[in-house]
Design an enzyme around this catalytic site. Structure first.
Site, short mmCIF file in Angstrom:
data_model
loop_
_atom_site.label_atom_id
_atom_site.label_comp_id
_atom_site.label_asym_id
_atom_site.label_seq_id
_atom_site.Cartn_x
_atom_site.Cartn_y
_atom_site.Cartn_z
N ALA A 28 25.24 34.67 77.71
CA ALA A 28 24.58 35.72 78.49
C ALA A 28 24.97 37.10 77.99
O ALA A 28 24.36 38.08 78.36
CB ALA A 28 24.95 35.58 79.96
N LYS A 29 26.00 37.17 77.15
CA LYS A 29 26.44 38.43 76.53
C LYS A 29 26.54 39.55 77.55
O LYS A 29 26.02 40.63 77.36
CB LYS A 29 25.53 38.77 75.36
CG LYS A 29 25.52 37.63 74.32
CD LYS A 29 24.85 37.95 73.02
CE LYS A 29 25.02 36.85 71.99
NZ LYS A 29 24.34 35.57 72.29
N ARG A 30 27.25 39.27 78.64
CA ARG A 30 27.40 40.24 79.71
C ARG A 30 28.40 41.31 79.32
O ARG A 30 29.24 41.12 78.42
CB ARG A 30 27.89 39.53 80.98
CG ARG A 30 26.88 38.55 81.56
CD ARG A 30 25.57 39.21 81.86
NE ARG A 30 24.65 38.32 82.58
CZ ARG A 30 23.40 38.07 82.22
NH1 ARG A 30 22.90 38.60 81.11
NH2 ARG A 30 22.63 37.30 82.96
#
Lengths: 278, 278
Positions: B98-100
């Protein structure tokens, strides 16, 4: 075709405001920890503050935390901004604060989600994966991004303040200045802005000098403790525009959010008037 | 309490595999452009490949693009991995790609969404906002992160390869090396790994030298063109572990995905055996 920032500037003129009202339904601010309550919270805030909102900014995290129902609520919130805009006869942009950043084919899906499915006009995006990860969000000039540059949190020191040596240059500069330089290059369609915390006015001033025309999204006024006048003096463009000031808790938690937004808007109007005679 | 990477290593031993099966329901790969079809696609792939999966990695973007229904599908996909794990008697970790990356109070909501609501075990996270943006994801040692370090896309050159001058040092190093150094420091609970593209074996070797014990998530084998043997030689730890190899399209599009996964697993087993006599 109108670019995203032309659209935003039209709205800024219509409401004489630089406020970006954050739609952040923190669970602790809700009557119940449900998506329905988050939706209520946002719809009320939109109605109360729309006349003073240059933009609305829902943060995806506070909807996502409620799963599918939260996602439905987020879509309704964005639709409600559209309805309120129609009622007022002045369209208010929606900036989805999602801080996305992934390789190109995945970024395409995120862009489709934000712009086509949810109907947002702009997204906050991380620069860490480079130009090809940002491209899918800026193909269409009507849609825009704010690229994370110098954020308002303490941890922003960890990477963003590192001194970097750009290729072909022997003058080091902080990473955030390099990102500002990139944004200026990438802003061919007038749809790339920068997130520059209002908590660092001196840095804001440096970034303004490096990117004189670029719009800033500058959190930190209010709950995070930035000082309004310092931030505006440091970051406004010569035309007295160029900064959107996101505010969420300080407005949402006021006894009368509409009045709180009106007062803050007026304070900004006064500062701009003193500084630019506009 | 077991740390995330102890849990992963147990699974790696159980299945003798380093494969991380990507659950990326690209619309172009689906029978119909619907959340139901995305769910079907993933459930089939999970059944076919579970025996060879050291981990599964759904990418949030390809679910989010279907709105609320996509979000429900994502939750079902993660539950299905749990059911398949129970059937096999060996728990398979789920890494939510999700590369938050957001300020702390927002990152808390993202962590709650990923771990509590969706039930993932690990999330991919961007380092750009610094330590306080990563903390909410690594408080609980049972849950982990892979921090973006050197990604597999061409645009990774734009920022990640910049030479930086860390405070108190006069030796410049690429930004990705600095992130590797940070990950090593932040990995106090054995739950911080790094995303290091398999497309750059020489860089992988440098990062391995700087962070000898840290797990890598290394995309680029298969569709993105990394060469398997080079990548393993460059990045495996001395114990013959330490790299998860995400594969999605090359497996999902094979005539027989189960067989394709088995063959790739065996190829990796052979390379590890030659190199480490294990």
């Amino acid at each position: 075709m109108e670019s995203f920032f032309s659209f935003l500037e039209k709205r800024v003129d219509d409401c004489s405001s630089l406020l970006c009202i954050g739609l952040d339904p923190h669970i602790s601010d809700l009557k119940e920890p449900t998506a329905a309550s988050a939706l209520d919270f946002c719809l009320t805030l939109i109605k109360q503050t729309a006349p003073y909102a240059a933009a609305f900014k829902p943060n995806a995290a506070f909807f996502e935390v409620f799963g599918a129902e939260g996602w439905t609520a987020l879509k309704h919130v964005i639709e409600a901004v559209g309805e309120e805009s129609a009622r007022m006869g002045s369209r208010i942009p929606v900036i989805l604060d999602a801080k996305r950043g992934d390789i190109a084919s995945t970024a395409e899906a995120y862009a489709q989600s934000a712009f086509d499915h949810l109907g947002a006009d702009c997204v906050t995006v991380s620069p860490y994966l480079g130009k090809d990860s940002v491209d899918p969000f800026i193909q269409n000039s009507e849609k825009g991004v704010f690229l994370l540059c110098k954020t308002s949190n303490a941890g922003s020191m960890d990477l963003q303040n590192l001194l970097v040596m750009p290729m072909g240059s022997d003058t080091p500069m902080p990473l955030y200045m390099y990102v500002a330089k990139l944004a200026r290059e990438w802003n061919e369609k007038n749809n790339v802005g920068l997130v520059v915390g209002a908590t660092h006015p001196q840095i804001m001033e440096m970034i303004r000098a490096a990117a004189p025309g670029v719009w800033f999204l500058s959190p930190g006024v209010g709950a995070q403790g930035g000082e309004l006048e310092l931030a505006l003096k440091a970051g406004l463009r010569k035309d007295g525009k160029g900064i959107l000031l996101p505010v969420s808790r300080s407005i949402a938690r006021a006894q009368n959010p509409g009045q709180a937004a009106a007062e803050l808007r007026d304070e900004i109007v006064n500062i701009r008037r003193q500084q630019f005679q506009i």
